[in-house]
Design a protein around this motif. Structure first.
Motif, PDB file in Angstrom:
ATOM      1  N   VAL B 175     -16.537  36.225   7.647  1.00 18.75           N
ATOM      2  CA  VAL B 175     -17.219  36.370   8.938  1.00 18.75           C
ATOM      3  C   VAL B 175     -17.697  34.998   9.405  1.00 18.75           C
ATOM      4  CG1 VAL B 175     -19.169  37.420  10.145  1.00 18.75           C
ATOM      5  CG2 VAL B 175     -17.921  38.733   8.428  1.00 18.75           C
ATOM      6  N   ILE B 176     -18.290  34.252   8.479  1.00 18.35           N
ATOM      7  CA  ILE B 176     -18.795  32.917   8.834  1.00 18.35           C
ATOM      8  C   ILE B 176     -17.627  32.029   9.278  1.00 18.35           C
ATOM      9  CG2 ILE B 176     -19.885  30.831   7.921  1.00 18.35           C
ATOM     10  CD1 ILE B 176     -21.571  32.699   6.118  1.00 18.35           C
ATOM     11  N   GLU B 177     -16.502  32.136   8.567  1.00 16.96           N
ATOM     12  CA  GLU B 177     -15.332  31.341   8.915  1.00 16.96           C
ATOM     13  C   GLU B 177     -14.835  31.688  10.330  1.00 16.96           C
ATOM     14  OE1 GLU B 177     -13.990  28.734   7.872  1.00 16.96           O
ATOM     15  OE2 GLU B 177     -12.325  28.862   9.298  1.00 16.96           O
ATOM     16  N   GLU B 178     -14.877  32.958  10.667  1.00 11.00           N
ATOM     17  CA  GLU B 178     -14.446  33.403  12.003  1.00 11.00           C
ATOM     18  C   GLU B 178     -15.325  32.765  13.090  1.00 11.00           C
ATOM     19  OE1 GLU B 178     -11.896  36.111  12.037  1.00 11.00           O
ATOM     20  OE2 GLU B 178     -11.649  35.323  14.060  1.00 11.00           O
ATOM     21  N   ILE B 179     -16.629  32.793  12.843  1.00  5.31           N
ATOM     22  CA  ILE B 179     -17.572  32.224  13.824  1.00  5.31           C
ATOM     23  C   ILE B 179     -17.423  30.698  13.884  1.00  5.31           C
ATOM     24  CG2 ILE B 179     -20.042  31.914  14.366  1.00  5.31           C
ATOM     25  CD1 ILE B 179     -18.989  34.740  14.930  1.00  5.31           C
ATOM     26  N   SER B 180     -17.220  30.077  12.719  1.00  6.15           N
ATOM     27  CA  SER B 180     -17.043  28.622  12.688  1.00  6.15           C
ATOM     28  C   SER B 180     -15.788  28.233  13.450  1.00  6.15           C
ATOM     29  CB  SER B 180     -16.923  28.113  11.251  1.00  6.15           C
ATOM     30  OG  SER B 180     -18.099  28.406  10.554  1.00  6.15           O
ATOM     31  N   HIS B 181     -14.705  28.959  13.189  1.00  6.81           N
ATOM     32  CA  HIS B 181     -13.442  28.632  13.839  1.00  6.81           C
ATOM     33  C   HIS B 181     -13.531  28.838  15.355  1.00  6.81           C
ATOM     34  CE1 HIS B 181      -9.201  27.901  14.304  1.00  6.81           C
ATOM     35  NE2 HIS B 181      -9.057  29.045  14.938  1.00  6.81           N
ATOM     36  N   ALA B 182     -14.314  29.827  15.772  1.00  7.30           N
ATOM     37  CA  ALA B 182     -14.490  30.069  17.213  1.00  7.30           C
ATOM     38  C   ALA B 182     -15.186  28.889  17.876  1.00  7.30           C
ATOM     39  CB  ALA B 182     -15.280  31.356  17.440  1.00  7.30           C
ATOM     40  N   GLY B 183     -15.902  28.095  17.087  1.00  9.73           N
ATOM     41  CA  GLY B 183     -16.598  26.930  17.633  1.00  9.73           C
ATOM     42  C   GLY B 183     -17.853  27.294  18.408  1.00  9.73           C
ATOM     43  N   LEU B 184     -18.391  28.493  18.132  1.00 13.12           N
ATOM     44  CA  LEU B 184     -19.604  28.927  18.848  1.00 13.12           C
ATOM     45  C   LEU B 184     -20.775  28.001  18.534  1.00 13.12           C
ATOM     46  CD1 LEU B 184     -21.101  31.071  20.576  1.00 13.12           C
ATOM     47  CD2 LEU B 184     -21.527  32.328  18.468  1.00 13.12           C
ATOM     48  N   ARG B 185     -21.448  27.551  19.588  1.00 13.97           N
ATOM     49  CA  ARG B 185     -22.617  26.683  19.413  1.00 13.97           C
ATOM     50  C   ARG B 185     -23.860  27.370  19.969  1.00 13.97           C
ATOM     51  NH1 ARG B 185     -20.565  20.835  21.509  1.00 13.97           N
ATOM     52  NH2 ARG B 185     -22.678  20.273  20.956  1.00 13.97           N
ATOM     53  N   GLY B 186     -25.008  27.006  19.440  1.00 18.97           N
ATOM     54  CA  GLY B 186     -26.269  27.663  19.796  1.00 18.97           C
ATOM     55  C   GLY B 186     -26.521  27.615  21.291  1.00 18.97           C
ATOM     56  N   ARG B 187     -26.705  28.794  21.864  1.00 14.18           N
ATOM     57  CA  ARG B 187     -26.879  28.862  23.309  1.00 14.18           C
ATOM     58  C   ARG B 187     -28.332  28.680  23.739  1.00 14.18           C
ATOM     59  NH1 ARG B 187     -22.039  27.746  23.541  1.00 14.18           N
ATOM     60  NH2 ARG B 187     -20.432  29.256  24.050  1.00 14.18           N
ATOM     61  N   GLY B 188     -29.212  28.425  22.783  1.00 13.30           N
ATOM     62  CA  GLY B 188     -30.613  28.218  23.138  1.00 13.30           C
ATOM     63  C   GLY B 188     -30.858  26.841  23.726  1.00 13.30           C
ATOM     64  N   GLY B 189     -29.947  25.925  23.488  1.00 13.93           N
ATOM     65  CA  GLY B 189     -30.137  24.612  24.095  1.00 13.93           C
ATOM     66  C   GLY B 189     -29.587  23.464  23.265  1.00 13.93           C
ATOM     67  N   ALA B 190     -29.862  23.493  21.968  1.00 14.69           N
ATOM     68  CA  ALA B 190     -29.499  22.330  21.164  1.00 14.69           C
ATOM     69  C   ALA B 190     -27.999  22.273  20.886  1.00 14.69           C
ATOM     70  CB  ALA B 190     -30.270  22.350  19.857  1.00 14.69           C
ATOM     71  N   GLY B 191     -27.332  23.419  20.884  1.00 12.61           N
ATOM     72  CA  GLY B 191     -25.881  23.413  20.726  1.00 12.61           C
ATOM     73  C   GLY B 191     -25.405  23.169  19.314  1.00 12.61           C
ATOM     74  N   PHE B 192     -26.229  23.483  18.324  1.00 13.48           N
ATOM     75  CA  PHE B 192     -25.806  23.335  16.927  1.00 13.48           C
ATOM     76  C   PHE B 192     -24.768  24.409  16.605  1.00 13.48           C
ATOM     77  CE2 PHE B 192     -26.290  23.600  12.309  1.00 13.48           C
ATOM     78  CZ  PHE B 192     -26.312  22.260  11.991  1.00 13.48           C
ATOM     79  N   LEU B 193     -23.800  24.047  15.756  1.00 12.96           N
ATOM     80  CA  LEU B 193     -22.732  24.999  15.434  1.00 12.96           C
ATOM     81  C   LEU B 193     -23.299  26.203  14.675  1.00 12.96           C
ATOM     82  CD1 LEU B 193     -19.949  22.500  14.449  1.00 12.96           C
ATOM     83  CD2 LEU B 193     -19.737  24.264  16.212  1.00 12.96           C
ATOM     84  N   THR B 194     -23.108  27.378  15.251  1.00 16.11           N
ATOM     85  CA  THR B 194     -23.680  28.595  14.674  1.00 16.11           C
ATOM     86  C   THR B 194     -23.113  28.855  13.279  1.00 16.11           C
ATOM     87  OG1 THR B 194     -23.869  29.471  16.901  1.00 16.11           O
ATOM     88  CG2 THR B 194     -24.047  31.056  15.125  1.00 16.11           C
ATOM     89  N   GLY B 195     -21.800  28.682  13.118  1.00 20.69           N
ATOM     90  CA  GLY B 195     -21.166  28.922  11.830  1.00 20.69           C
ATOM     91  C   GLY B 195     -21.751  28.041  10.728  1.00 20.69           C
ATOM     92  N   ARG B 196     -22.029  26.773  11.091  1.00 19.81           N
ATOM     93  CA  ARG B 196     -22.567  25.859  10.074  1.00 19.81           C
ATOM     94  C   ARG B 196     -23.981  26.277   9.666  1.00 19.81           C
ATOM     95  NH1 ARG B 196     -22.245  19.745  11.621  1.00 19.81           N
ATOM     96  NH2 ARG B 196     -20.038  20.270  11.730  1.00 19.81           N
ATOM     97  N   LYS B 197     -24.751  26.703  10.654  1.00 21.05           N
ATOM     98  CA  LYS B 197     -26.118  27.167  10.366  1.00 21.05           C
ATOM     99  C   LYS B 197     -26.064  28.367   9.420  1.00 21.05           C
ATOM    100  CE  LYS B 197     -29.638  27.099  13.824  1.00 21.05           C
ATOM    101  NZ  LYS B 197     -30.180  27.657  15.064  1.00 21.05           N
ATOM    102  N   TRP B 198     -25.164  29.293   9.720  1.00 19.59           N
ATOM    103  CA  TRP B 198     -25.032  30.499   8.889  1.00 19.59           C
ATOM    104  C   TRP B 198     -24.605  30.124   7.478  1.00 19.59           C
ATOM    105  CZ3 TRP B 198     -22.311  35.038  11.974  1.00 19.59           C
ATOM    106  CH2 TRP B 198     -23.090  35.353  13.098  1.00 19.59           C
ATOM    107  N   LYS B 199     -23.668  29.174   7.393  1.00 14.20           N
ATOM    108  CA  LYS B 199     -23.132  28.810   6.075  1.00 14.20           C
ATOM    109  C   LYS B 199     -24.224  28.188   5.203  1.00 14.20           C
ATOM    110  CE  LYS B 199     -19.085  26.698   3.914  1.00 14.20           C
ATOM    111  NZ  LYS B 199     -19.810  26.316   2.704  1.00 14.20           N
ATOM    112  N   THR B 200     -25.029  27.301   5.808  1.00 14.42           N
ATOM    113  CA  THR B 200     -26.133  26.688   5.058  1.00 14.42           C
ATOM    114  C   THR B 200     -27.042  27.764   4.492  1.00 14.42           C
ATOM    115  OG1 THR B 200     -26.060  24.865   6.629  1.00 14.42           O
ATOM    116  CG2 THR B 200     -27.985  24.970   5.192  1.00 14.42           C
TER     117      THR B 200
END
Lengths: 152, 624
Positions: B175-200
Motif C-alpha cells: 500500500v505504501i509503495e502504491e502511494i509512493s509511486h503515485a507521487g502524492l504529496r501533502g496537501r496541507g501545504g508543505a508538500g512532503f511525500l506522503t508515502g515517505r512519511k508513511w514508510k518512516t
C-alpha cells in the motif's frame, strides 16, 4: 447552582484523568455556561490534578475560550482574507459603534456580545456575519442593520 | 458474500432508483455555504410549493459542488429526465421552478445550469460544460454536491470503500509503495511525500502508533477541508482506514476546527455508520486489522496547523511547536510514532488505491502529480472551490475558471497568511509546490484570493502580519517580537506617518524573521511583506513619499465627498451616518462635514446599494 455543579461533575466523570481531557472539558464548561467561570476552572483543576494556573494557561492560549459571560445573542464578524478585502472590518466597526461594544465584550444590557473570527469558511459569499447559529452572507452596512434589528 | 458486499449491492440499486425515480427527487445543496446563501428558506419554499401543487417528491440534502457563487443550488430528477441543476435559487424562484418543472413540465423558461445525464438533453448543456466546471478534474471532490453526505449507501454506491477493500488484500508495504509511486504529496501545504512519511512511521518499531487527520483549517480565506467533509465525509474516513492499515496505527484522531459545526456533525454521523457496518472497530472485515477514530475539536489557534503544535494541542497542552527532529513519524503523539495528514491528502488516497498509481500519475506534472483543490475567492466573478491538475497556470484558474475580475486584476494571493502576492506578469506560472516557492509564495493549503485595483497591498500585508502576530504562540523571539515590529511599521505606512527609510528596515526585519524563526508559521510570516515589496514597491513608495493610497483603502489617506450633481437628496446617508457629518434637507444635495467624518464607509455603501441613491458619495485621495 448546586444542580449545575452536579451535572458538571457527571461531565467530569465521563473523562479520563489525563492532560488530554483538559481542552474537551473546557469546551464542555463553555458549552454549559457560555464562558469559562472561575468555579469551573477550580473543578477542572481539582479533577485533573493540575493547578488552576495551568488550566488558565491552556485556556487563554486558545481563542475559543472566553472568560466573561456572553450576551443573549452572539455576533461573530468574519475577518478572513476574503471578508477583509470585501469590507469585513467596516462591519465590525459599525456594530461596535452602533451597539457600543468592543470585540470580546458584551453590551451593557447583555443583549449582544461581539467577537471577531478568523474564518467561517464561507469565503465565496464574503463578507459574512454570524449571529448565534445563523450565517448571513454578502452583508453590507445597510443589510447589517436590518439583520441585527431582527434580534433586538 | 460478505456483509459489506450485500450492503453495496443494495446501495447501488438504491442509487440507481434515485437517478431514475418513479416520483420526483429534489436535491438541495445544504453545505454551510448553501445555508449561508439561504438554502434553509429555499427548502421551506420548495416544501410549500410541493404541498400547494399536491406533488409527492423526495427531498435529499447534498453538499456543495463548488460553484459557491451560484448557491443556493437545487437539482431535480423527474419523469425519466436526467438530473437538472438550478443555481441562485431564492424562495420565489424555488416556487417557480417547482411549478414549471414538475407541474407544467416546461423547462423553456427555467434557465437551468445544466443537466447531469449521459446524453445531450433538450438543448440544455451538461453541467460540467459550465465554464467554472469545464476545465476541472474532479477526483477528491468527485462526490461533492452530488451525493447525500449523511448516507453511507450513497458513498458505497459510488465505489465507496472499494479502495480500502483493495488495500486490505495487499500487504501494508505494498500500500505504501502504491502511494509512493503515485507521487502524492501533502496537501496541507508543505508538500512532503506522503508515502515517505508513511514508510518512516511503518518502519519505526513501537507498540502503539497513531494517525492524525489535520482538519484544523486555520487559513483565513480557505475552506477546502470544510467543503470536503461537509459534502463527502466518508472519503476522509476511507483514506484514514487505508493510511492506518499501511502504517499500523490502531487509533486515529480527527483534529477539526470547532468553527465548523456542520462538518463535525457529518463526521460523527459517518463514524457511527462505519462502526455499525463493521468497517471500524476490532478485526475489520475479518482481517487482523483493528482501528478506531476519535474526533478532537480544535479550540482556535492557527499555529495548531503545524504538526508538532497540533500534537501538543491533542495532548491538552498549549499548542506550541517544538524543534524537529525527531519527526512525528518517529516520535509524535504521546511520544509514539504518528502520521499527520491533511484532509485532502487522505481524501485522495482511496482514489489511488481504487484506480492505481499509474492512473493517478496521468494528472499533473513530473514531481507534482495529481490534482489540488483551491478556494477561489476575493474579487473574482465565479468564486468557489475548484479542483485542477497540478501544473495548471494561474491565468487559466483565474480567468478561464474564475471568470476574471470586475475591475482590473491586480494580484493573486496564494497560501493564506503565510503566502505571497503574485502580480499579473507572473500569471503564466504553473501551479506547483516549487514554482510558487520560487516566486516567493507557497502552495499552502489552497487559498487563492484574487485582488483587484480596489485592494491596497500595503493594507493587505498589514492585515496578514496582524493576523500572524496575534496567532504567534510566543515561543521564539523572532516571531513573537519581529512580527510585532513589522505590524507597527506597516501601520505607520498605512497611517501616512512613515519616513522614507522604513521600507529598507521593514525588508531587513522580514528577512530576519524568515531566517531565524522556529517553525513554519514564523518562517513564512514575512512572505506577504516580501512579495508585495518585491512586486508592488511603487505602491509602498507612494504611501511613504506622497501619503497617497492608490487603491483608496487606507483611511488616513483618503477623504469622502459628495458629488452635488449626482446627489438625489434621498437622505439615506444622513440616516446611516453615525456622527452626524452629513446633513441636508430631502431632495436637495447633501453636505458632508469632513471635520466630523470618521470614514466609516457607511454612507458610501448605502449610496451604492440603495436604488434611489445616486452613487454621489465618492472616495478620493484628498489630493485632487
Amino acid at each position: 447552582m448546586n444542580q449545575l455543579n452536579s451535572s458538571f461533575t457527571e461531565t467530569l466523570n465521563n473523562h479520563l484523568v489525563e492532560e488530554g481531557s483538559l481542552i474537551p472539558l473546557l469546551q464542555k464548561a463553555q458549552e454549559q455556561d457560555g464562558y469559562i467561570s472561575p468555579e469551573k476552572v477550580a473543578q477542572i483543576s481539582e479533577y485533573l490534578k493540575m493547578t488552576e494556573s495551568q488550566v488558565y494557561g491552556v485556556a487563554s492560549f486558545y481563542s475559543q475560550f472566553r472568560f466573561t459571560p456572553p450576551g443573549e445573542h452572539s455576533i461573530s464578524v468574519c475577518l478572513g482574507t476574503a471578508c477583509h478585502v470585501n469590507g469585513g472590518e467596516t462591519l465590525l466597526n459599525t456594530i461596535g459603534r452602533d451597539l457600543d461594544v468592543r470585540p470580546g465584550e458584551s453590551t451593557s444590557d447583555k443583549k449582544f456580545d461581539l467577537k471577531r473570527v478568523a474564518c467561517l469558511g464561507c469565503c465565496a459569499l464574503a463578507p459574512v456575519v454570524k449571529i448565534d447559529d445563523d450565517i448571513y452572507s454578502k452583508v453590507n452596512v445597510v443589510k447589517l442593520k436590518e439583520i441585527i434589528s431582527n434580534y433586538e | 458474500m460478505s456483509n459489506i458486499d450485500t450492503i453495496r449491492k443494495k446501495s447501488v440499486a438504491e442509487w440507481k432508483d434515485l437517478n431514475q425515480p418513479e416520483e420526483p427527487v429534489i436535491f438541495l445543496g445544504m453545505a454551510s455555504c448553501g445555508k449561508a446563501a439561504g438554502a434553509d428558506k429555499v427548502k421551506k419554499a420548495i416544501q410549500e410549493a410541493l404541498k400547494k401543487h399536491k406533488i409527492k417528491a423526495r427531498l435529499i440534502e447534498v453538499g456543495c459542488i463548488g460553484t459557491c457563487y451560484l448557491e443556493p443550488i437545487v437539482d431535480i430528477v423527474a419523469y425519466g429526465q436526467p438530473r437538472i441543476s438550478y443555481g441562485n435559487v431564492d424562495e420565489k424562484r424555488a416556487e417557480f421552478i417547482v411549478r414549471k418543472h414538475l407541474v407544467e413540465k416546461d423547462l423553456s423558461k427555467t434557465h437551468p445550469l445544466g443537466h447531469l445525464g449521459v446524453e445531450s438533453f433538450n438543448g440544455i448543456p451538461h453541467l460540467f460544460e459550465h465554464p467554472m466546471l469545464k476545465s476541472q478534474v474532479r477526483i477528491v471532490t468527485k462526490n461533492c454536491g452530488l451525493i447525500d453526505p449523511g448516507s453511507i449507501n450513497h458513498y458505497l454506491a459510488n465505489d465507496g470503500y472499494s479502495g480500502f477493500s483493495k488495500a486490505l488484500k495487499k500487504r501494508p508495504e505494498e500500500v505504501i509503495e502504491e502511494i509512493s509511486h503515485a507521487g502524492l504529496r501533502g496537501r496541507g501545504g508543505a508538500g512532503f511525500l506522503t508515502g515517505r512519511k508513511w514508510k518512516t512511521c511503518h518502519d519505526t518499531k513501537s507498540d502503539v502508533k497513531y494517525l492524525v487527520c489535520n482538519a484544523d483549517e486555520g487559513d483565513p480565506g480557505a475552506f477546502m477541508n470544510r467543503l470536503l467533509i461537509e459534502s463527502d465525509p466518508h472519503a476522509l474516513l476511507e483514506g484514514m482506514l487505508i493510511a492506518a492499515y499501511a502504517i499500523g496505527a490502531t487509533l486515529g484522531y480527527i483534529y477539526i476546527r470547532a468553527e465548523y459545526p456542520l462538518a463535525i456533525l457529518r463526521l460523527q454521523n459517518a463514524l457511527k455508520q462505519v462502526t455499525d457496518i463493521g468497517l471500524l472497530g476490532k478485526k475489520i472485515l475479518g482481517s487482523e486489522f483493528s482501528f478506531s477514530i476519535k474526533i478532537k475539536e480544535g479550540a482556535g489557534a492557527f499555529v495548531c496547523g503545524e504538526e508538532t503544535a497540533l500534537i501538543h494541542s491533542i495532548e491538552g497542552k498549549r499548542g506550541m511547536p517544538r524543534t524537529r527532529p525527531p519527526f512525528p513519524a518517529q516520535k509524535g503523539l504521546y511520544q509514539k510514532p504518528t502520521v499527520i495528514n491533511n484532509v485532502e491528502t487522505l481524501g485522495t488516497v482511496p482514489h489511488i488505491l481504487r484506480n492505481g498509481s499509474e492512473w493517478y500519475r496521468q494528472f499533473g506534472v513530473e514531481g507534482n502529480f495529481g490534482t489540488k483543490t483551491f478556494s477561489l475567492v476575493g474579487k473574482i466573478r465565479r468564486s468557489g472551490l475548484i479542483e485542477v491538475p497540478l501544473g495548471t497556470p494561474l491565468r487559466k484558474i483565474i480567468f478561464d475558471i474564475g471568470g476574471g475580475t470586475q475591475k482590473p486584476f491586480k494580484a493573486v494571493q496564494t497560501g493564506g497568511p503565510s503566502g505571497g502576492c503574485i502580480p499579473l506578469e507572473l500569471l503564466d506560472t504553473p501551479v506547483t509546490y516549487e514554482t510558487l516557492a520560487n516566486i516567493g509564495s507557497i502552495m499552502g493549503s489552497g487559498g487563492l484570493i484574487v485582488l483587484d485595483d480596489d485592494t491596497c497591498v500595503v493594507d493587505l500585508a498589514r492585515y496578514f502580519l496582524d493576523f500572524i502576530q496575534q496567532e504567534s504562540c510566543g515561543k521564539c523571539t523572532p516571531c513573537r517580537v519581529g512580527t510585532r515590529h513589522m505590524v507597527e511599521m506597516l501601520e505607520t505606512i498605512c497611517h501616512g506617518e512613515a519616513s522614507p527609510d522604513i521600507l529598507d528596515k521593514l525588508e531587513s526585519m522580514a528577512k530576519l524573521v524568515q531566517s531565524t524563526s522556529l517553525c513554519g508559521l514564523g518562517q513564512t510570516a514575512p512572505n506577504s511583506v516580501l512579495t508585495t515589496l518585491k512586486y508592488f514597491r511603487p505602491e509602498y513608495v507612494k504611501h511613504v513619499n506622497e501619503y497617497y493610497c492608490p487603491a483608496l483603502v487606507c483611511s488616513d489617506l483618503i477623504e469622502y465627498s459628495i458629488v452635488e450633481e449626482n446627489c438625489t437628496g434621498c437622505q439615506r446617508c444622513v440616516s446611516v451616518c453615525p456622527t452626524g457629518a452629513i446633513t441636508g434637507p430631502r431632495s436637495e444635495p447633501h453636505n458632508l462635514d469632513i471635520s466630523k467624518c470618521i470614514k466609516c464607509r457607511a454612507c458610501y455603501d448605502v449610496c451604492r446599494f440603495d436604488a434611489i441613491a445616486g452613487n454621489a458619495i465618492v472616495i478620493t485621495s484628498g489630493k485632487e
